[in-house]
Design a protein around this motif. Structure first.
Motif, short mmCIF file in Angstrom:
data_model
loop_
_atom_site.label_atom_id
_atom_site.label_comp_id
_atom_site.label_asym_id
_atom_site.label_seq_id
_atom_site.Cartn_x
_atom_site.Cartn_y
_atom_site.Cartn_z
N TRP A 106 0.82 -1.21 0.00
CA TRP A 106 0.00 0.00 0.00
C TRP A 106 0.85 1.26 0.00
O TRP A 106 0.43 2.30 -0.53
CB TRP A 106 -0.97 -0.02 1.18
N GLN A 107 2.04 1.21 0.55
CA GLN A 107 2.94 2.36 0.47
C GLN A 107 3.38 2.60 -0.97
O GLN A 107 3.38 3.74 -1.43
CB GLN A 107 4.18 2.12 1.36
N VAL A 108 3.75 1.54 -1.68
CA VAL A 108 4.16 1.68 -3.09
C VAL A 108 2.96 2.12 -3.93
O VAL A 108 3.08 3.01 -4.78
CB VAL A 108 4.77 0.37 -3.62
N ALA A 109 1.80 1.50 -3.70
CA ALA A 109 0.60 1.86 -4.47
C ALA A 109 0.21 3.32 -4.25
O ALA A 109 -0.20 4.01 -5.20
CB ALA A 109 -0.55 0.93 -4.09
N SER A 110 0.34 3.80 -3.03
CA SER A 110 -0.01 5.21 -2.78
C SER A 110 0.96 6.15 -3.50
O SER A 110 0.56 7.20 -4.00
CB SER A 110 -0.03 5.50 -1.28
N GLY A 111 2.23 5.78 -3.55
CA GLY A 111 3.19 6.59 -4.30
C GLY A 111 2.88 6.62 -5.77
O GLY A 111 2.94 7.68 -6.42
N LEU A 112 2.52 5.47 -6.33
CA LEU A 112 2.15 5.42 -7.74
C LEU A 112 0.88 6.21 -8.00
O LEU A 112 0.77 6.94 -8.99
CB LEU A 112 1.96 3.97 -8.20
N THR A 127 10.53 10.63 -9.39
CA THR A 127 10.35 10.61 -7.94
C THR A 127 9.69 9.31 -7.50
O THR A 127 9.85 8.89 -6.35
CB THR A 127 9.53 11.83 -7.50
N ILE A 128 8.97 8.65 -8.40
CA ILE A 128 8.39 7.34 -8.09
C ILE A 128 9.50 6.37 -7.69
O ILE A 128 9.35 5.59 -6.74
CB ILE A 128 7.59 6.79 -9.29
N ILE A 129 10.61 6.40 -8.39
CA ILE A 129 11.72 5.50 -8.09
C ILE A 129 12.28 5.81 -6.71
O ILE A 129 12.56 4.90 -5.92
CB ILE A 129 12.80 5.59 -9.19
#
Length: 91
Positions: A45-51, A75-77
Motif C-alpha cells: 500500500w505504500q508503493v501503491a499510494s506513491g504510484l 520521484t516514483i523510483i
C-alpha cells in the motif's frame, strides 16, 4: 510532452537515492520500535499510494506544458527506494 532522459535522471543522483534509503530505514526502525510491524501488505500500500500520487501528478504537469514532469515521474523510483528501506528497517 516530449521525454528528456536528462530531466528524468536528474533526481536519481546516487546521493539522493542513498539518502532516501537511509531515511526509509530510519522510519522502518522507528515503526518497529513503537511495536508496529511492517508487513508485505503495508509495503504494497505504500508503493501503491506513491504510484497513485506521482503518476497522475506527472501526467497533469506534462499536459500543462511543464518542463519538470519527468522529475516527478522519477520521484516514483525514489519513493520505492524509500519504501524498500522502510521495509528493511522494520524487519
Amino acid at each position: 510532452m516530449t521525454f528528456d532522459w536528462s530531466d528524468f535522471l536528474a533526481p536519481l543522483d546516487s546521493h539522493v537515492m542513498v539518502m532516501a534509503f537511509l531515511i526509509g530505514v530510519s522510519f522502518g526502525w522507528a515503526i518497529r520500535r513503537t511495536g508496529h510491524r511492517t508487513t508485505w501488505s503495508h509495503t504494497y500500500w505504500q508503493v501503491a499510494s506513491g504510484l497513485a500520487f506521482f503518476v497522475p501528478l506527472s501526467l497533469i504537469r506534462a499536459w500543462q506544458g511543464s518542463e519538470v514532469w519527468e522529475r516527478f515521474l522519477a520521484t516514483i523510483i525514489l519513493w520505492v527506494v524509500f519504501v524498500v528501506g522502510m521495509r528493511l528497517g522494520g524487519r
